[in-house]
Design a protein around this motif. Sequence first.
Motif, PDB file in Angstrom:
ATOM      1  N   LEU B 168       0.829  -1.207   0.000  1.00  0.00           N
ATOM      2  CA  LEU B 168       0.000   0.000   0.000  1.00  0.00           C
ATOM      3  C   LEU B 168       0.863   1.256   0.000  1.00  0.00           C
ATOM      4  N   LEU B 169       0.561   2.157  -0.908  1.00  0.00           N
ATOM      5  CA  LEU B 169       1.236   3.450  -0.928  1.00  0.00           C
ATOM      6  C   LEU B 169       0.252   4.493  -0.422  1.00  0.00           C
ATOM      7  N   LEU B 170       0.421   4.910   0.817  1.00  0.00           N
ATOM      8  CA  LEU B 170      -0.584   5.761   1.455  1.00  0.00           C
ATOM      9  C   LEU B 170      -0.021   7.103   1.873  1.00  0.00           C
ATOM     10  N   TYR B 171      -0.872   8.103   1.861  1.00  0.00           N
ATOM     11  CA  TYR B 171      -0.583   9.345   2.557  1.00  0.00           C
ATOM     12  C   TYR B 171      -1.203   9.258   3.958  1.00  0.00           C
ATOM     13  N   PRO B 172      -0.595   9.922   4.935  1.00  0.00           N
ATOM     14  CA  PRO B 172      -1.198   9.920   6.271  1.00  0.00           C
ATOM     15  C   PRO B 172      -2.678  10.331   6.247  1.00  0.00           C
ATOM     16  N   ASP B 173      -3.017  11.213   5.315  1.00  0.00           N
ATOM     17  CA  ASP B 173      -4.386  11.712   5.250  1.00  0.00           C
ATOM     18  C   ASP B 173      -5.381  10.639   4.785  1.00  0.00           C
ATOM     19  N   ASP B 174      -4.874   9.533   4.208  1.00  0.00           N
ATOM     20  CA  ASP B 174      -5.763   8.437   3.787  1.00  0.00           C
ATOM     21  C   ASP B 174      -6.292   7.646   4.977  1.00  0.00           C
ATOM     22  N   ILE B 175      -5.667   7.846   6.143  1.00  0.00           N
ATOM     23  CA  ILE B 175      -5.930   6.981   7.299  1.00  0.00           C
ATOM     24  C   ILE B 175      -6.816   7.695   8.328  1.00  0.00           C
ATOM     25  N   ILE B 176      -7.797   6.972   8.841  1.00  0.00           N
ATOM     26  CA  ILE B 176      -8.612   7.467   9.957  1.00  0.00           C
ATOM     27  C   ILE B 176      -8.427   6.489  11.106  1.00  0.00           C
ATOM     28  N   THR B 177      -8.052   6.982  12.274  1.00  0.00           N
ATOM     29  CA  THR B 177      -7.863   6.051  13.393  1.00  0.00           C
ATOM     30  C   THR B 177      -9.193   5.774  14.084  1.00  0.00           C
ATOM     31  N   THR B 178      -9.241   4.609  14.737  1.00  0.00           N
ATOM     32  CA  THR B 178     -10.448   4.176  15.435  1.00  0.00           C
ATOM     33  C   THR B 178     -10.057   3.518  16.748  1.00  0.00           C
ATOM     34  N   SER B 179     -11.064   3.206  17.546  1.00  0.00           N
ATOM     35  CA  SER B 179     -10.829   2.515  18.806  1.00  0.00           C
ATOM     36  C   SER B 179     -10.874   1.005  18.541  1.00  0.00           C
ATOM     37  N   GLY B 180      -9.864   0.499  17.854  1.00  0.00           N
ATOM     38  CA  GLY B 180      -9.811  -0.920  17.520  1.00  0.00           C
ATOM     39  C   GLY B 180     -10.374  -1.227  16.136  1.00  0.00           C
ATOM     40  N   CYS B 181     -10.102  -2.445  15.657  1.00  0.00           N
ATOM     41  CA  CYS B 181     -10.476  -2.843  14.297  1.00  0.00           C
ATOM     42  C   CYS B 181     -11.985  -3.030  14.157  1.00  0.00           C
ATOM     43  N   LEU B 182     -12.626  -3.553  15.222  1.00  0.00           N
ATOM     44  CA  LEU B 182     -14.058  -3.831  15.102  1.00  0.00           C
ATOM     45  C   LEU B 182     -14.843  -2.527  14.928  1.00  0.00           C
ATOM     46  N   GLU B 183     -14.419  -1.466  15.632  1.00  0.00           N
ATOM     47  CA  GLU B 183     -15.061  -0.170  15.441  1.00  0.00           C
ATOM     48  C   GLU B 183     -14.882   0.311  14.006  1.00  0.00           C
ATOM     49  N   ALA B 184     -13.694   0.089  13.449  1.00  0.00           N
ATOM     50  CA  ALA B 184     -13.449   0.472  12.048  1.00  0.00           C
ATOM     51  C   ALA B 184     -14.445  -0.234  11.133  1.00  0.00           C
ATOM     52  N   ILE B 185     -14.686  -1.522  11.399  1.00  0.00           N
ATOM     53  CA  ILE B 185     -15.621  -2.288  10.567  1.00  0.00           C
ATOM     54  C   ILE B 185     -17.054  -1.758  10.734  1.00  0.00           C
ATOM     55  N   HIS B 186     -17.418  -1.387  11.965  1.00  0.00           N
ATOM     56  CA  HIS B 186     -18.741  -0.772  12.184  1.00  0.00           C
ATOM     57  C   HIS B 186     -18.902   0.478  11.312  1.00  0.00           C
ATOM     58  N   TYR B 187     -17.903   1.354  11.336  1.00  0.00           N
ATOM     59  CA  TYR B 187     -17.999   2.587  10.551  1.00  0.00           C
ATOM     60  C   TYR B 187     -18.102   2.274   9.060  1.00  0.00           C
ATOM     61  N   ALA B 188     -17.289   1.299   8.615  1.00  0.00           N
ATOM     62  CA  ALA B 188     -17.306   0.931   7.195  1.00  0.00           C
ATOM     63  C   ALA B 188     -18.695   0.421   6.801  1.00  0.00           C
ATOM     64  N   LEU B 189     -19.300  -0.386   7.674  1.00  0.00           N
ATOM     65  CA  LEU B 189     -20.647  -0.902   7.400  1.00  0.00           C
ATOM     66  C   LEU B 189     -21.670   0.224   7.338  1.00  0.00           C
ATOM     67  N   LEU B 190     -21.584   1.132   8.321  1.00  0.00           N
ATOM     68  CA  LEU B 190     -22.551   2.232   8.378  1.00  0.00           C
ATOM     69  C   LEU B 190     -22.458   3.113   7.132  1.00  0.00           C
ATOM     70  N   ALA B 191     -21.221   3.322   6.657  1.00  0.00           N
ATOM     71  CA  ALA B 191     -21.030   4.257   5.549  1.00  0.00           C
ATOM     72  C   ALA B 191     -21.410   3.656   4.197  1.00  0.00           C
ATOM     73  N   THR B 192     -21.440   2.327   4.091  1.00  0.00           N
ATOM     74  CA  THR B 192     -21.592   1.728   2.759  1.00  0.00           C
ATOM     75  C   THR B 192     -22.871   0.916   2.597  1.00  0.00           C
ATOM     76  N   THR B 193     -23.624   0.726   3.676  1.00  0.00           N
ATOM     77  CA  THR B 193     -24.866  -0.056   3.588  1.00  0.00           C
ATOM     78  C   THR B 193     -25.978   0.639   4.361  1.00  0.00           C
ATOM     79  N   SER B 194     -27.209   0.196   4.123  1.00  0.00           N
ATOM     80  CA  SER B 194     -28.370   0.747   4.823  1.00  0.00           C
ATOM     81  C   SER B 194     -29.081  -0.382   5.568  1.00  0.00           C
ATOM     82  N   PRO B 195     -29.919  -0.036   6.556  1.00  0.00           N
ATOM     83  CA  PRO B 195     -30.682  -1.081   7.248  1.00  0.00           C
ATOM     84  C   PRO B 195     -31.446  -1.936   6.231  1.00  0.00           C
ATOM     85  N   GLY B 196     -31.423  -3.242   6.422  1.00  0.00           N
ATOM     86  CA  GLY B 196     -32.115  -4.149   5.512  1.00  0.00           C
ATOM     87  C   GLY B 196     -31.221  -4.698   4.410  1.00  0.00           C
TER      88      GLY B 196
END
Lengths: 473, 473
Positions: B168-196
């Motif tokens: 991966l070739l990343l800029y620091p700005d590409d990264i968002i920190t979270t309180s652990g990996c599972l929280e990161a997955i929660h955010y990813a789910l919320l941002a890309t899917t809807s209820p149902g």
Amino acid sequence: MKSDPFLYQDIARQLETLILSGALRIGERLPSVRQLSKEKKVSISSVYKAYIELESRGLVEARPKSGYYVRFSTKQIQKITHIRQQAVTRRQKVKSLQEEVYVPLSDPTLIKLSINKPDTSILPVTKLKNSLLHTVRERPDRLVNYNNLQGDEELRRQIARISYAAGLLLYPDDIITTSGCLEAIHYALLATTSPGDTVAIESPTYFGLLKAIEAHGRIPVEVLTDPVTGIDIPSLETCITQHHVKACIVTSSFSNPTGAHLTEEKRKALVALVTRKDIVLIEDDIYGELHFDPHRLNACKAYDLQQNVILCSSFSKSVAPGYRVGWLIAGKYRSEIFEYKMNHSVTTASVTEMAMAHFLKNGRYDLHIRQLRKDLHTQCLQYLQAIYEYFPGPIEVSAPKGGFVIWVALPMGCDSVKLYRKLIKKKISIAPGQLFSQKLDLRTYFRVSFGSPFTPEIDDALKQIGATLQQMI
Amino acid sequence: MKSDPFLYQDIARQLETLILSGALRIGERLPSVRQLSKEKKVSISSVYKAYIELESRGLVEARPKSGYYVRFSTKQIQKITHIRQQAVTRRQKVKSLQEEVYVPLSDPTLIKLSINKPDTSILPVTKLKNSLLHTVRERPDRLVNYNNLQGDEELRRQIARISYAAGLLLYPDDIITTSGCLEAIHYALLATTSPGDTVAIESPTYFGLLKAIEAHGRIPVEVLTDPVTGIDIPSLETCITQHHVKACIVTSSFSNPTGAHLTEEKRKALVALVTRKDIVLIEDDIYGELHFDPHRLNACKAYDLQQNVILCSSFSKSVAPGYRVGWLIAGKYRSEIFEYKMNHSVTTASVTEMAMAHFLKNGRYDLHIRQLRKDLHTQCLQYLQAIYEYFPGPIEVSAPKGGFVIWVALPMGCDSVKLYRKLIKKKISIAPGQLFSQKLDLRTYFRVSFGSPFTPEIDDALKQIGATLQQMI
């Protein structure tokens, strides 16, 4: 020694002149009664009477075991009595406005009257550092590991202890720690409502709460809220019936952005209402400890006999924003919320919880919070006085009894987003009213935070806001 | 000096006897080539040949610049080749089983083979302590405050640096920190899917991921997953079409609970599939750094040209579970996920992020992770050898090439929940297979974690599991 009964009025008048001229500034201590009695060669009782006279007029205040202090009388200022119920017309979206206001805040040269948090200078930096150092040295092995899933045990004991002041008798096991108050509110929402459910909320309110409701596909319904005494109970009742509300979120003490504070009667009535309707009250108590009066009111949760209230709070506004230590008291929803925590963040960070527990256990919290209340009270009066002096005539403000925020009402026709844009060019940041509602048009309001000590820079910034307003009105 | 070309076979045989008798234990270093050449009075080339012979049989391994080490050959053990696709009949609910297994874990006398994390003894406790002390002393004022909302800047720089190994070739700005990996997955789910919406997920999978999907009213669909090479791409394609899948979550490296590892071809195929279908791949890379082979495979994210992949990871399994420092690389969903973070936890804790950044910046991470890989590899082989020795005949296991977990398949008719209940009475905790699926009946599987060093207590616990199984089969 003179004992003329009218002498005390002379003394009172002299002191008043000194205060109103600014020779004696807000927050300064008056000479002790004994000292002034000696200097003026009058009886101690005359000095006492003079001070009581000044106190009754709101110019000074007695602080227990400390003496009399100069106080700006909030009676002098025109207070907001209600929020104008104006229909929303064409307006900027809250999201883009939030970005417009919060993205520039990384600029260190900005005067940030828009940030609702205590300045570092009034936080216990050194004592927290010592608690951290103690924790790191004592148990470095525990820090790298997952802590107790429900939250650090000593921390939960300490939260139970300090909650007593809010009328709560808790066991440590009643408490689940979270990464700040907003996360606690998220868990409470997830555990008590389903996607599509409506959630009642104060209006105006903190935009983070609106976002929390919407993030999970719940629908926020804003309820008329008095800027002094908080959410309107009859309006809430109507709203619950009309919209089949499943839960409501209320910031019971010093609500953001108005500083509204639910009276004891309204607290009882609110709990009675949610109990009668069998819905959930999510009580946001994040500012509960920041009261200027000597005693705090009981939390709504203290009147909750049927387990309809979930209390959410944190140390983010009172001790250390950057520690991310919050909690909730979930009653019958405890095991469900515990599962949400386990399956979201797993645990909260060990080191910050353990350091906070140490800070609380060693009496550091109690000393700090007393000082913080005094500091915030003084700052509030200083900001209000400057607003009174600098802002043009027909402007009204809230005069909060705790917390961090003053809510300012402009005359009809003024637009605080326009004001924001003029001020940001002068490196002054305020929070426009429109951030705080999706339903009401709050363009004639803005929020000023007094979390920073009243420096000459702040004084100048408030003066510039006044001058800018003068041109706009 | 002897130079008989057959001598090396004698040496190889002698060493083999020592290894298989246990006189030379797994993880021990063989004498250096030069030393053995002197002792045995044979040529250096003969010793080399002997070592290469042993290496080709999987009994020893060469470690660069370090020498040859005793290695248990995973070739000797019966390996799982597929997961039995057995229909679910009457079974215990995952939630109550999760409680049954995880609540007793607070008992310190338990041998916890069910915990999927590194033991404190193989974590960098002292070096982290020093990084913490440095951080606390250096900037006590910064610690009490909200950190950069997107995450500590130095930490994001360091994450960008170490991500290079994953292609991966990343800029620091590409990264968002979270309180652990599972929280990161929660955010990813919320941002890309809807209820149902439906979300595809490996089967078996970590129950926390199933819970994360359900917590937000999304519907998990489990997809056939090979215990060695990971999710089955044709099955996933069929599932996407049939169930109108909006996103899928895949643990690309050393998946929990099987240790499955996507091959390079499957990584490319997976990214090509989600790109063709225009859905989102949430890549859980939490174990990515814990590879036993010298080099790690590229993350799926490295092949993601159309921004369909969100990578989630954390230091919870590699450095410090209790720090709660995770992150995500969100590509085109960056600003949306950033908003979710701001309106959920506001920021992540300053002190743990700053200490982790210091740990990384000073080369401590690189030294530590190399050692951790060696430790885990040795532990894995030791556990596998004990399982091979103690468990009765027809049992199959996975032989992971990284991570923490061994997946054990019992003969048909055995029930790992019954096994769990027998073992917990002997103070041994395993993770029954049924925890890891809602669709498959995994009662004939269980998971053993090798995160703890192979002590006599662990050896004895595995012996007891073997004896208990002997009685059950």
